[in-house]
Enzyme design. Structure first.
Site, PDB file in Angstrom:
ATOM      1  N   ASP A 132      -1.652   6.507   0.944  1.00 49.02           N
ATOM      2  CA  ASP A 132      -1.112   6.468   2.296  1.00 49.02           C
ATOM      3  C   ASP A 132       0.414   6.514   2.206  1.00 49.02           C
ATOM      4  OD1 ASP A 132      -0.306   3.900   1.639  1.00 49.02           O
ATOM      5  OD2 ASP A 132      -1.455   2.889   3.205  1.00 49.02           O
ATOM      6  N   CYS A 181      -2.024   2.612  -2.328  1.00 43.57           N
ATOM      7  CA  CYS A 181      -1.581   2.182  -1.000  1.00 43.57           C
ATOM      8  C   CYS A 181      -0.619   1.019  -1.230  1.00 43.57           C
ATOM      9  CB  CYS A 181      -2.760   1.825  -0.090  1.00 43.57           C
ATOM     10  SG  CYS A 181      -3.710   0.371  -0.554  1.00 43.57           S
ATOM     11  N   THR A 241      -0.972  -2.252  -1.292  1.00 38.18           N
ATOM     12  CA  THR A 241      -1.492  -3.275  -2.207  1.00 38.18           C
ATOM     13  C   THR A 241      -2.484  -2.726  -3.228  1.00 38.18           C
ATOM     14  OG1 THR A 241      -3.346  -3.715  -0.729  1.00 38.18           O
ATOM     15  CG2 THR A 241      -1.339  -5.037  -0.407  1.00 38.18           C
ATOM     16  N   HIS A 268     -15.712  -2.159 -18.977  1.00 40.43           N
ATOM     17  CA  HIS A 268     -16.768  -3.030 -18.447  1.00 40.43           C
ATOM     18  C   HIS A 268     -17.399  -2.513 -17.165  1.00 40.43           C
ATOM     19  CE1 HIS A 268     -15.512  -6.988 -20.679  1.00 40.43           C
ATOM     20  NE2 HIS A 268     -15.585  -5.941 -21.487  1.00 40.43           N
ATOM     21  N   HIS A 293     -23.098  -4.117 -20.264  1.00 44.03           N
ATOM     22  CA  HIS A 293     -22.415  -3.602 -19.077  1.00 44.03           C
ATOM     23  C   HIS A 293     -23.202  -2.482 -18.421  1.00 44.03           C
ATOM     24  CE1 HIS A 293     -19.111  -6.108 -20.268  1.00 44.03           C
ATOM     25  NE2 HIS A 293     -19.063  -5.507 -21.445  1.00 44.03           N
TER      26      HIS A 293
HETATM   27  C1  RB5 Z   1       0.066  -0.102   5.076  1.00 46.45           C
HETATM   28  O1  RB5 Z   1       1.052  -0.779   5.745  1.00 46.45           O
HETATM   29  C2  RB5 Z   1      -0.735  -1.060   4.206  1.00 46.45           C
HETATM   30  O2  RB5 Z   1      -1.479  -1.930   5.007  1.00 46.45           O
HETATM   31  C3  RB5 Z   1      -1.628  -0.309   3.255  1.00 46.45           C
HETATM   32  O3  RB5 Z   1      -0.855   0.536   2.476  1.00 46.45           O
HETATM   33  C4  RB5 Z   1      -2.411  -1.142   2.245  1.00 46.45           C
HETATM   34  O4  RB5 Z   1      -1.609  -2.081   1.626  1.00 46.45           O
HETATM   35  C5  RB5 Z   1      -3.668  -1.725   2.753  1.00 46.45           C
HETATM   36  O5  RB5 Z   1      -4.459  -2.275   1.973  1.00 46.45           O
END
Ligand code: RB5
Length: 158
Positions: free
Chosen positions: A19, A76, A78, A109, A144
């Site tokens: 994203d 993304c 996180t 695993h 596994h």
């Molecule tokens: C975008 O702001 C953020 O929410 C997305 O990139 C991600 O971290 C969601 O899990």
């Protein structure tokens, strides 16, 4: 008797998606994969405009699940939202990793076929090293394998 998971002849085909929160990291990983000679497919996004990570996680997941590519790379903010989305595609095992160890174990695993990173939580050099470790590792099989089969059965019974 288990004879080992797929052993890829390098280079491998890899789809990448992110994203807006992780374009910089996705493009860095793309450049790294191309430099190594892999067949990398960039599914976007391509700029800072706000987009929705499930669209890109699903796009990467579909190419992995169909066998058009061997692996996926999802990024993304996180590394978690896009992993959750990719994992909704039947046959995808997407793992959010934070370092070389989690990346290696995701393959050994969990036989992960999609590796996910959070640009807001991992440094670029660690991410590159983790991606290299992921691609170098192979599924360990043994106990596994039974667990992967149970995951596959879960998909079939939902
Ligand atoms: C975008 O702001 C953020 O929410 C997305 O990139 C991600 O971290 C969601 O899990």
């Amino acid at each position: 008797m288990w004879t080992g998971g797929p052993h890829y002849t390098y280079p491998v085909r890899i789809a990448l998606g992110s994203d807006h929160a992780a374009v910089v990291l996705k493009d860095l990983l793309l450049a790294h994969l191309v430099e190594l000679g892999h067949d990398a497919i960039d599914l976007g996004t391509h700029g800072p405009e706000s987009v929705d990570y499930p669209d890109f996680g699903a796009a990467v997941g579909r190419l992995v699940a169909s066998g058009e590519v061997e692996f996926g790379v999802c990024c993304c903010g996180t590394g978690m939202g896009i992993a959750i989305a990719a994992n909704k595609i039947h046959g995808v095992r997407a793992a959010t990793v934070h370092d070389v160890t989690t990346a290696r174990l995701a393959r050994e695993h969990n036989e992960a076929n999609v590796i996910c990173f959070g640009e807001r939580v991992i440094g670029p050099v660690v991410a590159i090293d983790a991606l290299d470790a992921f691609l170098a590792a192979t599924f360990a099989g043994g106990r596994h394998e039974r667990r992967i089969e149970k995951i596959q059965r879960l998909e079939e019974t939902q």
